[in-house]
Design a protein around this motif. Structure first.
Motif, PDB file in Angstrom:
ATOM      1  N   GLY A   4      24.832 -18.301  24.693  1.00 10.45           N
ATOM      2  CA  GLY A   4      25.735 -19.146  23.922  1.00 10.45           C
ATOM      3  C   GLY A   4      25.077 -20.479  23.666  1.00 10.45           C
ATOM      4  N   PHE A   5      25.404 -21.081  22.531  1.00  9.05           N
ATOM      5  CA  PHE A   5      24.809 -22.357  22.134  1.00  9.05           C
ATOM      6  C   PHE A   5      25.893 -23.211  21.496  1.00  9.05           C
ATOM      7  CE2 PHE A   5      22.674 -24.142  18.135  1.00  9.05           C
ATOM      8  CZ  PHE A   5      22.419 -25.382  18.688  1.00  9.05           C
ATOM      9  N   CYS A   6      26.092 -24.415  22.007  1.00  4.69           N
ATOM     10  CA  CYS A   6      27.034 -25.334  21.379  1.00  4.69           C
ATOM     11  C   CYS A   6      26.488 -26.752  21.425  1.00  4.69           C
ATOM     12  CB  CYS A   6      28.415 -25.236  22.010  1.00  4.69           C
ATOM     13  SG  CYS A   6      28.571 -25.955  23.636  1.00  4.69           S
ATOM     14  N   GLU A   7      27.052 -27.572  20.565  1.00  2.00           N
ATOM     15  CA  GLU A   7      26.639 -28.968  20.504  1.00  2.00           C
ATOM     16  C   GLU A   7      27.864 -29.833  20.240  1.00  2.00           C
ATOM     17  OE1 GLU A   7      23.764 -29.159  17.329  1.00  2.00           O
ATOM     18  OE2 GLU A   7      25.295 -29.269  15.790  1.00  2.00           O
ATOM     19  N   PRO A   8      27.756 -31.116  20.616  1.00  2.00           N
ATOM     20  CA  PRO A   8      28.880 -32.013  20.351  1.00  2.00           C
ATOM     21  C   PRO A   8      29.023 -32.257  18.849  1.00  2.00           C
ATOM     22  CG  PRO A   8      27.035 -33.235  21.297  1.00  2.00           C
ATOM     23  CD  PRO A   8      26.649 -31.795  21.297  1.00  2.00           C
ATOM     24  N   GLU A   9      30.273 -32.359  18.414  1.00  3.85           N
ATOM     25  CA  GLU A   9      30.535 -32.703  17.014  1.00  3.85           C
ATOM     26  C   GLU A   9      30.272 -34.188  16.831  1.00  3.85           C
ATOM     27  OE1 GLU A   9      31.537 -31.429  13.969  1.00  3.85           O
ATOM     28  OE2 GLU A   9      31.140 -29.465  14.831  1.00  3.85           O
ATOM     29  N   ARG A  10      29.517 -34.519  15.822  1.00  5.10           N
ATOM     30  CA  ARG A  10      29.220 -35.922  15.537  1.00  5.10           C
ATOM     31  C   ARG A  10      30.501 -36.662  15.186  1.00  5.10           C
ATOM     32  NH1 ARG A  10      24.598 -33.651  12.031  1.00  5.10           N
ATOM     33  NH2 ARG A  10      23.023 -33.390  13.625  1.00  5.10           N
ATOM     34  N   MET A  11      30.522 -37.929  15.567  1.00  5.13           N
ATOM     35  CA  MET A  11      31.601 -38.845  15.216  1.00  5.13           C
ATOM     36  C   MET A  11      32.957 -38.407  15.779  1.00  5.13           C
ATOM     37  SD  MET A  11      30.145 -39.678  11.366  1.00  5.13           S
ATOM     38  CE  MET A  11      31.635 -40.430  10.799  1.00  5.13           C
ATOM     39  N   LEU A  56      30.857 -24.459  18.990  1.00  2.43           N
ATOM     40  CA  LEU A  56      30.104 -23.280  19.434  1.00  2.43           C
ATOM     41  C   LEU A  56      29.393 -22.719  18.212  1.00  2.43           C
ATOM     42  CD1 LEU A  56      29.393 -21.132  21.563  1.00  2.43           C
ATOM     43  CD2 LEU A  56      31.557 -19.997  20.980  1.00  2.43           C
ATOM     44  N   LEU A  57      28.089 -22.883  18.163  1.00  4.26           N
ATOM     45  CA  LEU A  57      27.318 -22.493  16.986  1.00  4.26           C
ATOM     46  C   LEU A  57      26.820 -21.057  17.044  1.00  4.26           C
ATOM     47  CD1 LEU A  57      25.343 -25.798  16.466  1.00  4.26           C
ATOM     48  CD2 LEU A  57      27.348 -24.996  15.218  1.00  4.26           C
ATOM     49  N   ALA A  58      26.677 -20.513  18.246  1.00  4.58           N
ATOM     50  CA  ALA A  58      26.216 -19.126  18.363  1.00  4.58           C
ATOM     51  C   ALA A  58      26.622 -18.572  19.716  1.00  4.58           C
ATOM     52  CB  ALA A  58      24.701 -19.048  18.197  1.00  4.58           C
ATOM     53  N   ILE A  59      27.038 -17.331  19.691  1.00  4.45           N
ATOM     54  CA  ILE A  59      27.258 -16.570  20.907  1.00  4.45           C
ATOM     55  C   ILE A  59      26.857 -15.145  20.575  1.00  4.45           C
ATOM     56  CG2 ILE A  59      29.709 -16.224  20.406  1.00  4.45           C
ATOM     57  CD1 ILE A  59      30.136 -16.192  23.492  1.00  4.45           C
ATOM     58  N   GLN A 119      27.735  -5.079  24.544  1.00  3.16           N
ATOM     59  CA  GLN A 119      28.959  -5.572  23.938  1.00  3.16           C
ATOM     60  C   GLN A 119      30.155  -4.758  24.415  1.00  3.16           C
ATOM     61  OE1 GLN A 119      28.257  -5.753  19.687  1.00  3.16           O
ATOM     62  NE2 GLN A 119      26.771  -7.390  19.926  1.00  3.16           N
ATOM     63  N   SER A 120      31.319  -5.375  24.377  1.00  2.00           N
ATOM     64  CA  SER A 120      32.594  -4.777  24.814  1.00  2.00           C
ATOM     65  C   SER A 120      32.620  -4.486  26.313  1.00  2.00           C
ATOM     66  CB  SER A 120      32.899  -3.505  24.016  1.00  2.00           C
ATOM     67  OG  SER A 120      33.000  -3.809  22.643  1.00  2.00           O
ATOM     68  N   GLN A 121      31.818  -5.229  27.074  1.00  2.00           N
ATOM     69  CA  GLN A 121      31.798  -5.092  28.534  1.00  2.00           C
ATOM     70  C   GLN A 121      32.229  -6.383  29.231  1.00  2.00           C
ATOM     71  OE1 GLN A 121      27.933  -3.672  29.805  1.00  2.00           O
ATOM     72  NE2 GLN A 121      27.949  -1.982  28.346  1.00  2.00           N
ATOM     73  N   GLY A 122      32.688  -7.374  28.468  1.00  2.00           N
ATOM     74  CA  GLY A 122      33.146  -8.627  29.045  1.00  2.00           C
ATOM     75  C   GLY A 122      32.110  -9.724  29.141  1.00  2.00           C
ATOM     76  N   VAL A 123      30.899  -9.475  28.668  1.00  2.00           N
ATOM     77  CA  VAL A 123      29.830 -10.479  28.757  1.00  2.00           C
ATOM     78  C   VAL A 123      30.169 -11.694  27.892  1.00  2.00           C
ATOM     79  CG1 VAL A 123      27.381 -10.953  28.353  1.00  2.00           C
ATOM     80  CG2 VAL A 123      28.085  -8.730  29.287  1.00  2.00           C
ATOM     81  N   GLY A 124      30.568 -11.460  26.662  1.00  2.00           N
ATOM     82  CA  GLY A 124      30.917 -12.562  25.762  1.00  2.00           C
ATOM     83  C   GLY A 124      32.098 -13.363  26.282  1.00  2.00           C
ATOM     84  N   ALA A 125      33.103 -12.672  26.806  1.00  2.00           N
ATOM     85  CA  ALA A 125      34.272 -13.362  27.362  1.00  2.00           C
ATOM     86  C   ALA A 125      33.873 -14.243  28.540  1.00  2.00           C
ATOM     87  CB  ALA A 125      35.331 -12.346  27.779  1.00  2.00           C
ATOM     88  N   ILE A 161      32.225 -17.383  27.224  1.00  7.17           N
ATOM     89  CA  ILE A 161      33.234 -18.317  26.712  1.00  7.17           C
ATOM     90  C   ILE A 161      33.940 -19.033  27.866  1.00  7.17           C
ATOM     91  CG2 ILE A 161      35.474 -18.477  25.531  1.00  7.17           C
ATOM     92  CD1 ILE A 161      33.313 -18.145  23.507  1.00  7.17           C
ATOM     93  N   ARG A 162      34.386 -18.280  28.868  1.00  6.40           N
ATOM     94  CA  ARG A 162      35.084 -18.896  30.009  1.00  6.40           C
ATOM     95  C   ARG A 162      34.189 -19.915  30.715  1.00  6.40           C
ATOM     96  NH1 ARG A 162      36.951 -13.689  30.905  1.00  6.40           N
ATOM     97  NH2 ARG A 162      35.649 -13.394  32.744  1.00  6.40           N
ATOM     98  N   HIS A 163      32.927 -19.545  30.907  1.00  4.43           N
ATOM     99  CA  HIS A 163      31.988 -20.455  31.570  1.00  4.43           C
ATOM    100  C   HIS A 163      31.811 -21.729  30.742  1.00  4.43           C
ATOM    101  CE1 HIS A 163      28.568 -21.256  34.334  1.00  4.43           C
ATOM    102  NE2 HIS A 163      28.160 -21.978  33.302  1.00  4.43           N
TER     103      HIS A 163
END
Length: 155
Positions: free
Chosen positions: A62-69, A76-79, A86-92, A95-97
Motif C-alpha cells: 500500500g502507498f499513501c501520501e498526505p494531501e497538500r494544503m 491512498l494512491l495504490a493498494i 486476492q480475496s484472502q484478506g490481505v488487502g483488508a 487497510i486496517r494497518h
C-alpha cells in the motif's frame, strides 16, 4: 486469511516485489516505481509504503501520501495484492494497518480514488466493505463516460 501474514513498513529490499505486484495487478508500470518510492526510501518525504508479507515473501503493498494544503488528510494512491493472494484478506489487513497507523499519528481522514467503470466494480466493493463511503463523483474525469469516484473514511 493466512495466519502468517504480517504488515510492515516497506524497505529497499521490497522494491522489486512491489514492482512485480503493481504490474501483475495492472496498477502501474514497473518503470514508474523508482520515482514514486525514491522520496520515501531516502526520507525526503512523508509518504507511507507498507508491505504485506507471507513466509518472508511480499504479496501486497500500500502507498499513501498526505494531501497538500490539508490538516490530517491522506490519499491512498495504490493498494495491490498478488492475484493468487486476492480475496484472502490481505488487502483488508493492509487497510486496517494503514488506518490504525494514521489514526495513531493523529490524522483524521483517508481518501482513495477510482474509476466508475464495470471492470472496477470489485475495487469499489472492496473499499465499501473496508469502511469507506463514496463521497464524490467527478463526471467524465478520465474520459467521456468515465467518472472519477472518491471514497472517504474517517480515522
Amino acid at each position: 486469511m493466512p495466519t502468517n501474514l504480517t504488515i510492515r513498513s516497506a524497505c529497499k529490499a521490497d522494491v522489486d516485489a512491489i514492482g512485480s505486484i503493481a504490474e501483475a495487478t495492472g496498477l502501474f508500470p514497473i518503470d514508474m516505481l523508482g520515482d514514486m518510492i525514491a522520496g520515501y526510501l531516502d526520507g525526503t518525504n512523508t509518504d507511507i509504503w507498507l508491505t504485506a508479507v507471507i513466509d518472508d515473501q511480499p504479496v501486497g503493498f500500500g502507498f499513501c501520501e498526505p494531501e497538500r494544503m490539508t490538516s490530517g488528510t491522506w490519499n491512498l494512491l495504490a493498494i495491490g495484492v498478488m492475484p493468487n493472494r486476492q480475496s484472502q484478506g490481505v488487502g483488508a489487513r493492509l487497510i486496517r494497518h494503514l488506518k490504525a497507523q494514521l489514526a495513531e499519528a493523529g490524522h483524521r481522514v483517508l481518501l482513495v480514488e477510482t474509476i466508475d467503470a464495470p471492470e472496477f466494480a470489485r475495487t469499489r466493493a472492496f473499499y465499501l466493505s473496508n469502511g469507506f463511503i463514496e463521497e464524490a463523483r467527478i463526471r467524465e474525469f478520465y474520459e467521456a463516460g468515465a467518472d472519477k469516484l472518491v471514497f472517504w473514511t474517517h480515522l
